[in-house]
Design a protein around this motif. Structure first.
Motif, mmCIF file in Angstrom:
data_model
loop_
_atom_site.group_PDB
_atom_site.id
_atom_site.type_symbol
_atom_site.label_atom_id
_atom_site.label_comp_id
_atom_site.label_asym_id
_atom_site.label_seq_id
_atom_site.Cartn_x
_atom_site.Cartn_y
_atom_site.Cartn_z
ATOM 1 N N SER A 132 0.827 -1.216 0.000
ATOM 2 C CA SER A 132 0.000 0.000 0.000
ATOM 3 C C SER A 132 0.855 1.257 0.000
ATOM 4 O O SER A 132 0.603 2.191 -0.772
ATOM 5 C CB SER A 132 -0.923 0.018 1.216
ATOM 6 O OG SER A 132 -1.803 -1.051 1.180
ATOM 7 N N VAL A 133 1.868 1.263 0.843
ATOM 8 C CA VAL A 133 2.757 2.426 0.913
ATOM 9 C C VAL A 133 3.487 2.613 -0.411
ATOM 10 O O VAL A 133 3.606 3.736 -0.925
ATOM 11 C CB VAL A 133 3.759 2.277 2.084
ATOM 12 C CG1 VAL A 133 4.856 3.314 2.025
ATOM 13 C CG2 VAL A 133 3.020 2.336 3.415
ATOM 14 N N LEU A 134 3.963 1.514 -0.986
ATOM 15 C CA LEU A 134 4.688 1.578 -2.259
ATOM 16 C C LEU A 134 3.790 2.107 -3.373
ATOM 17 O O LEU A 134 4.178 2.990 -4.137
ATOM 18 C CB LEU A 134 5.228 0.193 -2.617
ATOM 19 C CG LEU A 134 6.019 0.075 -3.911
ATOM 20 C CD1 LEU A 134 7.303 0.889 -3.833
ATOM 21 C CD2 LEU A 134 6.337 -1.378 -4.201
ATOM 22 N N TYR A 176 1.124 -4.507 -11.412
ATOM 23 C CA TYR A 176 0.455 -4.273 -10.131
ATOM 24 C C TYR A 176 0.254 -5.604 -9.400
ATOM 25 O O TYR A 176 0.607 -5.740 -8.226
ATOM 26 C CB TYR A 176 -0.880 -3.580 -10.412
ATOM 27 C CG TYR A 176 -1.677 -3.177 -9.207
ATOM 28 C CD1 TYR A 176 -1.478 -1.947 -8.600
ATOM 29 C CD2 TYR A 176 -2.662 -4.012 -8.680
ATOM 30 C CE1 TYR A 176 -2.226 -1.556 -7.504
ATOM 31 C CE2 TYR A 176 -3.411 -3.636 -7.588
ATOM 32 C CZ TYR A 176 -3.193 -2.406 -7.002
ATOM 33 O OH TYR A 176 -3.934 -2.036 -5.917
ATOM 34 N N ASP A 177 -0.301 -6.596 -10.103
ATOM 35 C CA ASP A 177 -0.543 -7.908 -9.484
ATOM 36 C C ASP A 177 0.756 -8.609 -9.102
ATOM 37 O O ASP A 177 0.845 -9.240 -8.040
ATOM 38 C CB ASP A 177 -1.350 -8.804 -10.424
ATOM 39 C CG ASP A 177 -2.796 -8.372 -10.553
ATOM 40 O OD1 ASP A 177 -3.274 -7.623 -9.680
ATOM 41 O OD2 ASP A 177 -3.442 -8.770 -11.550
ATOM 42 N N ASN A 178 1.768 -8.513 -9.951
ATOM 43 C CA ASN A 178 3.051 -9.149 -9.670
ATOM 44 C C ASN A 178 3.702 -8.536 -8.430
ATOM 45 O O ASN A 178 4.212 -9.260 -7.563
ATOM 46 C CB ASN A 178 3.976 -9.023 -10.887
ATOM 47 C CG ASN A 178 5.231 -9.846 -10.728
ATOM 48 O OD1 ASN A 178 5.240 -10.868 -10.062
ATOM 49 N ND2 ASN A 178 6.307 -9.385 -11.348
ATOM 50 N N ILE A 179 3.682 -7.215 -8.329
ATOM 51 C CA ILE A 179 4.277 -6.543 -7.168
ATOM 52 C C ILE A 179 3.496 -6.904 -5.904
ATOM 53 O O ILE A 179 4.082 -7.169 -4.857
ATOM 54 C CB ILE A 179 4.325 -5.016 -7.385
ATOM 55 C CG1 ILE A 179 5.306 -4.684 -8.517
ATOM 56 C CG2 ILE A 179 4.727 -4.296 -6.112
ATOM 57 C CD1 ILE A 179 5.222 -3.256 -9.006
ATOM 58 N N LYS A 180 2.168 -6.943 -6.010
ATOM 59 C CA LYS A 180 1.353 -7.288 -4.843
ATOM 60 C C LYS A 180 1.654 -8.711 -4.378
ATOM 61 O O LYS A 180 1.815 -8.964 -3.183
ATOM 62 C CB LYS A 180 -0.128 -7.147 -5.156
ATOM 63 C CG LYS A 180 -0.996 -7.433 -3.955
ATOM 64 C CD LYS A 180 -2.433 -7.109 -4.188
ATOM 65 C CE LYS A 180 -3.203 -7.293 -2.887
ATOM 66 N NZ LYS A 180 -4.576 -6.882 -3.016
ATOM 67 N N LYS A 181 1.765 -9.630 -5.323
ATOM 68 C CA LYS A 181 2.055 -11.022 -4.974
ATOM 69 C C LYS A 181 3.414 -11.121 -4.272
ATOM 70 O O LYS A 181 3.541 -11.821 -3.266
ATOM 71 C CB LYS A 181 2.038 -11.885 -6.237
ATOM 72 C CG LYS A 181 2.284 -13.364 -5.966
ATOM 73 C CD LYS A 181 2.117 -14.205 -7.205
ATOM 74 C CE LYS A 181 3.310 -13.987 -8.096
ATOM 75 N NZ LYS A 181 3.328 -14.831 -9.290
ATOM 76 N N ASP A 202 10.209 -4.094 -11.839
ATOM 77 C CA ASP A 202 8.754 -4.094 -12.009
ATOM 78 C C ASP A 202 8.140 -2.751 -11.624
ATOM 79 O O ASP A 202 7.215 -2.267 -12.282
ATOM 80 C CB ASP A 202 8.106 -5.205 -11.170
ATOM 81 C CG ASP A 202 8.257 -6.577 -11.793
ATOM 82 O OD1 ASP A 202 8.580 -6.649 -13.001
ATOM 83 O OD2 ASP A 202 8.052 -7.578 -11.084
ATOM 84 N N VAL A 203 8.647 -2.143 -10.574
ATOM 85 C CA VAL A 203 8.127 -0.839 -10.137
ATOM 86 C C VAL A 203 8.458 0.231 -11.176
ATOM 87 O O VAL A 203 7.603 1.061 -11.521
ATOM 88 C CB VAL A 203 8.694 -0.464 -8.752
ATOM 89 C CG1 VAL A 203 8.294 0.952 -8.358
ATOM 90 C CG2 VAL A 203 8.230 -1.468 -7.708
ATOM 91 N N LEU A 204 9.666 0.202 -11.696
ATOM 92 C CA LEU A 204 10.046 1.171 -12.728
ATOM 93 C C LEU A 204 9.201 0.993 -13.988
ATOM 94 O O LEU A 204 8.763 1.978 -14.603
ATOM 95 C CB LEU A 204 11.534 1.045 -13.057
ATOM 96 C CG LEU A 204 12.496 1.389 -11.918
ATOM 97 C CD1 LEU A 204 13.935 1.106 -12.326
ATOM 98 C CD2 LEU A 204 12.332 2.831 -11.488
ATOM 99 N N ASN A 205 8.963 -0.256 -14.374
ATOM 100 C CA ASN A 205 8.113 -0.513 -15.543
ATOM 101 C C ASN A 205 6.687 -0.060 -15.299
ATOM 102 O O ASN A 205 6.041 0.494 -16.196
ATOM 103 C CB ASN A 205 8.144 -2.002 -15.906
ATOM 104 C CG ASN A 205 9.451 -2.415 -16.528
ATOM 105 O OD1 ASN A 205 10.171 -1.608 -17.102
ATOM 106 N ND2 ASN A 205 9.768 -3.684 -16.408
#
Length: 168
Positions: A54-56, A112-117, A131-134
């Motif tokens: 959430s913070v990210l 979004y889903d990959n980072i959450k997982k 992934d965040v940069l993409n």
């Protein structure tokens, strides 16, 4: 004259002491003492991972993105999905522009889903993660380039004026 001589001797002794200490401090450790194990990694709990996610997401998601995303979905239902093939083919570049928007929108949800997982599984994902940069790139490209270009193709009279994102 004696005070100058003693001052020079004192400075030389102090310099020698500092150099000796620096030499001892900079000595290489023997290979037998080097620990090759990676640093201990403490995975986050599920709740901590969700909080971190959430913070990210709050830190990296532009304030305007979800509004643009909902506007895009409404635009699709009001225009593109109501067009027949003849109308779609009569506007040059419309199919490619819609495909680009669809691909970017899908990529946003995929990242979004990959980072959450990853976060829920205990990983602390940093803002410099690939992934965040993409995901950040997809946010910007979709909302600043692809979607406005699609709107111009369908409704040229509703072309959005250029807005500096920092002013929002």
């Amino acid at each position: 004259m004696n005070s100058i001589f003693y001052s020079v001797i004192a400075i030389l002794l102090l310099t020698g002491g500092v150099l000796l200490l620096m030499r001892e401090y900079n000595k290489n450790t023997p290979l037998s003492e080097i620990d090759d194990r990676p640093p201990q990694y403490h995975p986050l709990s599920k709740e901590e991972g969700e909080d971190h996610f959430s913070v990210l997401m709050n830190a990296i998601t532009p304030v305007w993105y979800w509004r643009v995303n909902h506007e895009y979905i409404d635009f699709l239902h009001a225009t593109i999905k109501r067009m027949n093939m003849a109308e779609l083919n009569s506007t040059p570049g419309l199919f490619e522009a819609q495909r680009r928007c669809s691909d970017l929108n899908s990529a946003v949800y995929k990242y979004y889903d990959n980072i959450k997982k990853r976060c829920v599984n205990g990983e602390k994902v940093s803002q410099s993660d690939l992934d965040v940069l993409n995901l950040r790139q997809c946010f910007r490209e979709f909302s600043m380039e692809a979607y406005p270009a699609l709107v111009v193709l369908v409704w040229p009279e509703y072309q959005r004026p250029w807005v500096n994102p920092e002013d929002v």
